[in-house]
Scaffold this active site. Structure first.
Site, mmCIF file in Angstrom:
data_model
loop_
_atom_site.group_PDB
_atom_site.id
_atom_site.type_symbol
_atom_site.label_atom_id
_atom_site.label_comp_id
_atom_site.label_asym_id
_atom_site.label_seq_id
_atom_site.Cartn_x
_atom_site.Cartn_y
_atom_site.Cartn_z
ATOM 1 N N ALA A 38 0.837 -1.204 0.000
ATOM 2 C CA ALA A 38 0.000 0.000 0.000
ATOM 3 C C ALA A 38 0.871 1.253 0.000
ATOM 4 O O ALA A 38 0.619 2.202 -0.749
ATOM 5 C CB ALA A 38 -0.926 -0.008 1.210
ATOM 6 N N TYR A 40 3.943 1.461 -1.053
ATOM 7 C CA TYR A 40 4.597 1.516 -2.357
ATOM 8 C C TYR A 40 3.645 2.123 -3.398
ATOM 9 O O TYR A 40 4.021 3.011 -4.154
ATOM 10 C CB TYR A 40 5.030 0.099 -2.760
ATOM 11 C CG TYR A 40 5.693 0.022 -4.109
ATOM 12 C CD1 TYR A 40 7.057 0.245 -4.242
ATOM 13 C CD2 TYR A 40 4.953 -0.271 -5.263
ATOM 14 C CE1 TYR A 40 7.676 0.178 -5.490
ATOM 15 C CE2 TYR A 40 5.557 -0.336 -6.498
ATOM 16 C CZ TYR A 40 6.915 -0.114 -6.613
ATOM 17 O OH TYR A 40 7.512 -0.172 -7.841
ATOM 18 N N SER A 86 29.066 -19.163 -26.369
ATOM 19 C CA SER A 86 28.277 -20.291 -25.875
ATOM 20 C C SER A 86 29.106 -21.031 -24.838
ATOM 21 O O SER A 86 30.258 -20.681 -24.599
ATOM 22 C CB SER A 86 27.875 -21.207 -27.021
ATOM 23 O OG SER A 86 29.030 -21.592 -27.719
ATOM 24 N N LEU A 87 28.523 -22.021 -24.233
ATOM 25 C CA LEU A 87 29.210 -22.771 -23.184
ATOM 26 C C LEU A 87 29.410 -24.206 -23.617
ATOM 27 O O LEU A 87 28.507 -24.810 -24.195
ATOM 28 C CB LEU A 87 28.349 -22.792 -21.917
ATOM 29 C CG LEU A 87 28.407 -21.598 -20.977
ATOM 30 C CD1 LEU A 87 27.339 -21.743 -19.901
ATOM 31 C CD2 LEU A 87 29.781 -21.503 -20.331
ATOM 32 N N LYS A 126 23.151 -22.924 -13.362
ATOM 33 C CA LYS A 126 22.876 -22.716 -14.787
ATOM 34 C C LYS A 126 21.363 -22.576 -14.939
ATOM 35 O O LYS A 126 20.622 -23.566 -14.934
ATOM 36 C CB LYS A 126 23.402 -23.878 -15.630
ATOM 37 C CG LYS A 126 23.209 -23.607 -17.111
ATOM 38 C CD LYS A 126 23.913 -24.617 -17.990
ATOM 39 C CE LYS A 126 23.877 -24.174 -19.442
ATOM 40 N NZ LYS A 126 22.510 -23.965 -19.958
ATOM 41 N N LYS A 317 33.485 -21.435 -13.689
ATOM 42 C CA LYS A 317 34.299 -20.484 -14.445
ATOM 43 C C LYS A 317 35.589 -20.234 -13.679
ATOM 44 O O LYS A 317 35.547 -20.017 -12.461
ATOM 45 C CB LYS A 317 33.543 -19.160 -14.604
ATOM 46 C CG LYS A 317 32.235 -19.316 -15.350
ATOM 47 C CD LYS A 317 31.398 -18.058 -15.349
ATOM 48 C CE LYS A 317 30.082 -18.348 -16.073
ATOM 49 N NZ LYS A 317 29.139 -17.212 -15.990
ATOM 50 N N CYS A 453 -14.078 -47.290 -12.106
ATOM 51 C CA CYS A 453 -14.699 -48.593 -12.285
ATOM 52 C C CYS A 453 -15.600 -48.807 -11.086
ATOM 53 O O CYS A 453 -15.196 -48.601 -9.946
ATOM 54 C CB CYS A 453 -13.617 -49.666 -12.346
ATOM 55 S SG CYS A 453 -14.228 -51.318 -11.962
ATOM 56 N N CYS A 459 -13.608 -56.171 -8.913
ATOM 57 C CA CYS A 459 -12.656 -55.912 -9.992
ATOM 58 C C CYS A 459 -11.277 -56.442 -9.615
ATOM 59 O O CYS A 459 -10.717 -56.071 -8.574
ATOM 60 C CB CYS A 459 -12.583 -54.419 -10.272
ATOM 61 S SG CYS A 459 -11.352 -53.984 -11.516
HETATM 62 O O1 D41 Z 1 22.903 -19.608 -16.030
HETATM 63 C C1 D41 Z 1 23.246 -19.693 -17.206
HETATM 64 N N1 D41 Z 1 22.415 -20.178 -18.100
HETATM 65 C C2 D41 Z 1 24.605 -19.233 -17.627
HETATM 66 C C3 D41 Z 1 24.855 -19.095 -18.981
HETATM 67 C C4 D41 Z 1 25.630 -18.918 -16.701
HETATM 68 N N2 D41 Z 1 25.407 -19.031 -15.355
HETATM 69 N N3 D41 Z 1 26.826 -18.516 -17.128
HETATM 70 C C5 D41 Z 1 27.087 -18.360 -18.444
HETATM 71 N N4 D41 Z 1 28.302 -17.920 -18.812
HETATM 72 C C6 D41 Z 1 28.597 -17.761 -20.085
HETATM 73 C C7 D41 Z 1 29.951 -17.264 -20.463
HETATM 74 C C8 D41 Z 1 31.020 -17.957 -19.653
HETATM 75 C C9 D41 Z 1 30.209 -17.488 -21.921
HETATM 76 C C10 D41 Z 1 29.988 -15.795 -20.167
HETATM 77 C C11 D41 Z 1 26.112 -18.653 -19.430
HETATM 78 C C12 D41 Z 1 26.462 -18.459 -20.784
HETATM 79 N N5 D41 Z 1 27.699 -18.015 -21.084
HETATM 80 C C13 D41 Z 1 25.573 -18.705 -21.902
HETATM 81 N N6 D41 Z 1 24.264 -18.745 -21.878
HETATM 82 C C14 D41 Z 1 23.822 -19.001 -23.102
HETATM 83 C C15 D41 Z 1 24.850 -19.107 -23.925
HETATM 84 C C16 D41 Z 1 25.956 -18.919 -23.185
#
Ligand code: D41
Length: 697
Positions: A38, A40, A86-87, A126, A317, A453, A459
């Site tokens: 409220a 807010y 991409s990963l 992820k 990473k 049934c 049955c």
């Molecule tokens: O949580 C994720 N889906 C996720 C995707 C994540 N936690 N880290 C990510 N890190 C990268 C890099 C290392 C390349 C920066 C990513 C992705 N890439 C990613 N998601 C889709 C393509 C790549």
């Protein structure tokens, strides 16, 4: 209006915006609001009114301007200033070990010897959402784009602006000149379910899973629709960065091998993002070496189903940005990162047929017979379709390609069909009008989803299921009486009811398939032991609707004998703790049924005699009125044993921790319940302490 007034209005507006931004951040990013809805709303109204009176003071970063833009005709394309990589994936522990070894070797060769304990990593979730890139210039959100092919995505700025956890301007006085934040847009499971309910009520499209719901919501040409969808965002990376240093703007490109980022490690970068007001998930850890990574994977895997959103793995990473630089890239993916995937919980396969299964209470469940598919860690050949309405709603036909889901230990289900892949000869499912097992009429009550049934224990399917239930571990615990043997006993006509089990002889048993003399004798012994069951076990074994183990226990403790329970009126039954009108009526109805009384008489004749329980328990009840929660594996007691001891001491056992929980009893590998207990300040004890409380040391 005089200019002085305008300035003070402008200041007032700015103060309001700051306050609202702060509340937004607390609510959507930190998840710890400090004002009521409220309050807010009042602030938002005040700001809107001021802006309406002074339209020249409206700026795009105002919290009132999240949903501004008109519907688009199409999305423009956007070229990412720094490509979105991409990963690489890993599925096995060995691949993770190899990843760690390569990193250690690569860094050693470059003279960057890994520290003690191995290479340092940042481990993250992820998220199973959609990758997006947000561009902030001078702290203002100026552009949001999908990942697309990594080089070029679509401009979804108007839609992303509606996501409440995405700041329209960065926090703090030292914002970067340019910051491209990469992260994932997703929807929580709860929000997904709520959205689907609304969609269904309105006759709109329901979504297959949270990921599709997030994708569908993000791809709306009308941002007002996106605004009505509960999307979230988490940051995990970055593209272009320009920061002013010593009066000069420095350009950083992770892509171009730039180790001189504003902060020296990946984890520092994420902390910086959090300081700027961006949502960064808390479940991230700095770890060293492959063993710690694998432990993180196991830990998150165990908690996966209790997370509020879906994840499809974890990401590791290399933490030092200088080390990331050295390791570099192979094709489109960095060498310094890897996604360690969980087994997929969804797969596609073919529906070869749709059968029906008759349950213990006669409910007919449509079951898709599938071309075998590996999903959720097992091979699945059957998946439930729940009931007739679900088959229609999901429009699943025989011959269809479908998405099958198996999450955790949940039974596999068909999530959706893919009509685009439907062959011309696909056939619709029809609920049979008579029971496929006993031929009795099938009825569907007005207010029930299930068709049933009407054959009752006439049955064979219901009889088999009742027997299997009665023999199960928590009921009479007759080891060796498996499904296959029950099938044979019922099909041969030898066993028509639970009572018939107790008239079997070893000689007779030995004549059945796969029944050696030895196993027949073992089974006879198990049956013999079941002749004197605890009252609560017998009551549970009878398979009365709505009477689970706990109710059976409460009712048994209250009445003390089967005769007393059979004689109890609904009113008497209502006096039992936790027994409501539905349960009371169901118990009364069961014992009013002449057929059931016959079975009980036959049981008694066959010498089955429940061990009576003292009604008013003697002795102390040290846990009277207390609720306990069990988590993890206790060193000596099974969950059932611990539960029995606690109940005998007057306590209750609950499945979830709340402020009302007196104790959480934690064993090995205790999970999220332990964390919940700690966060609520609930006392956590171990088995030894529990024994002490029970006076059983
Ligand atoms: O949580 C994720 N889906 C996720 C995707 C994540 N936690 N880290 C990510 N890190 C990268 C890099 C290392 C390349 C920066 C990513 C992705 N890439 C990613 N998601 C889709 C393509 C790549």
């Amino acid at each position: 209006m005089k200019s002085g007034d305008t300035r003070s209005v402008a200041q007032h507006i700015e103060a309001l915006r700051r306050e609202i931004d702060e509340h937004n951040h607390r609510y959507y990013v930190l998840d710890e609001p400090v004002v009521s809805d409220a309050e807010y709303d009042r602030l938002m109204k005040e700001l809107s009114a001021l802006e309406e009176a002074h339209p020249d003071l409206i700026t795009p970063d105002s919290p009132t301007q999240r949903v501004g833009a008109a519907p688009l005709a199409a999305f423009d394309s956007v070229r990412h200033a720094v490509v979105m990589r991409s990963l690489n994936n890993a599925f096995e522990a060995d691949e993770v070990r190899a990843f760690d070894r390569r990193n250690a070797e690569g860094l050693a060769a470059a003279g960057l010897l890994p520290s003690e304990g191995g290479v340092e990593y940042m481990a993250e979730l992820k998220f199973d959402g959609l990758a997006v890139s947000l561009r902030y210039e001078a702290g203002q959100l100026v552009r949001a784009a999908t990942r697309g092919d990594g080089q070029t995505g679509e401009d979804i700025t108007a839609n992303v602006r509606t996501i409440r956890s995405v700041p329209l301007r960065l926090k703090g006085s030292e914002v970067p000149d340019v910051l491209e934040v990469r992260g994932e847009v997703l929807m929580t499971r709860k929000d997904f379910e709520r959205l689907n309910e609304t969609q269904q009520k309105r006759g709109d499209k329901v979504f297959v899973n949270p990921r599709n719901a997030a994708a569908g919501s993000l791809r709306q040409l009308d941002p007002r629709i996106t605004a009505s969808r509960p999307l979230r965002f988490f940051a995990y990376g970055w593209g272009e960065i320009r920061v002013r240093r010593d009066g000069q703007v420095d350009l950083f490109r992770q892509e171009a091998g730039d180790a001189e980022m504003p902060r020296p490690t990946h984890s520092d970068m994420l902390d910086w993002f959090a300081e700027l007001g961006l949502p960064v998930n808390d479940l991230r850890r700095r770890l060293k070496g492959a063993d710690e990574l694998l432990a993180f994977y196991e830990d998150i895997g165990a908690r996966r189903s209790s997370l509020p959103f879906e994840i499809d793995g974890v990401v590791y990473k290399v933490n030092q940005l200088a080390a990331q630089d050295v390791l570099g890239y192979v094709a489109r993916a960095p060498r310094y990162a890897v996604a360690h995937k969980f087994p997929a919980q969804e797969e596609t396969t073919l529906v070869e047929d749709i059968g029906v299964q008759v349950g213990r209470t006669g409910a007919l469940t449509p079951v898709a017979r599938l071309q075998p598919v590996f999903v959720g860690g097992v091979t699945v050949t059957n998946a439930t379709l729940h009931n007739e309405d679900e088959v229609r709603r999901k429009d699943v036909r025989i011959g269809d390609t479908v998405i099958v889901r198996r999450a955790g230990d949940v039974i596999p289900e068909v999530v959706a069909s893919i009509p685009a892949l439907r062959p011309d000869d696909a056939r619709e499912f029809r609920m049979p009008e008579s029971c496929p097992v006993c031929g009795s009429a099938v009825e569907r009550l007005e207010d029930e989803a299930a068709s049933r049934c009407t054959g009752g224990l006439f049955c064979a399917a219901q009889r088999k299921q009742s027997l299997t239930h009665a023999a199960s571990r928590k009921a009479l615990d007759i080891e060796g009486l498996g499904e296959k043997l029950v099938d044979q006993l019922v099909d041969s006509g030898r066993v028509k009811s639970l009572a018939d089990l107790f008239t079997l002889t070893a000689l007779e048993l030995a004549a059945y398939e796969r029944m050696g003399r030895k196993s027949a004798e073992n089974l006879m012994r198990a049956i013999e032991e079941a002749r004197k069951p605890a009252l609560e076990r017998l009551l549970y074994a009878l398979g009365i609707r709505h009477v689970g183990e706990t109710t059976a226990r409460d009712v048994s403790a209250h009445f003390g004998s089967l005769d007393a329970i059979m004689a109890a009126s609904e009113e008497d039954l209502l006096a039992v703790r936790d027994v409501g009108p539905v349960v009371a009526a169901s118990i009364r109805r069961f014992f009013d049924e002449p057929h059931n009384r016959e079975i009980i008489a036959a049981l008694q004749k066959a010498g089955v005699e429940p061990v009576h329980q003292a009604v008013a328990r003697q002795g102390k009840q040290p846990l009277a009125g207390k609720t306990l929660v069990l988590t993890g594996t206790l060193p000596n007691w099974s969950r059932d044993e611990a539960t029995r001891h606690i109940m005998a001491a007057g306590g209750k056992v609950s499945g979830s921790v709340s402020r009302k929980t007196a104790y959480v009893v934690a064993g090995e590998e205790a999970g999220s319940k332990l964390e919940k207990a700690e966060s609520l300040g609930v006392t956590v004890i171990d088995e030894a302490k529990l024994r002490a409380l029970l006076g059983r040391e």
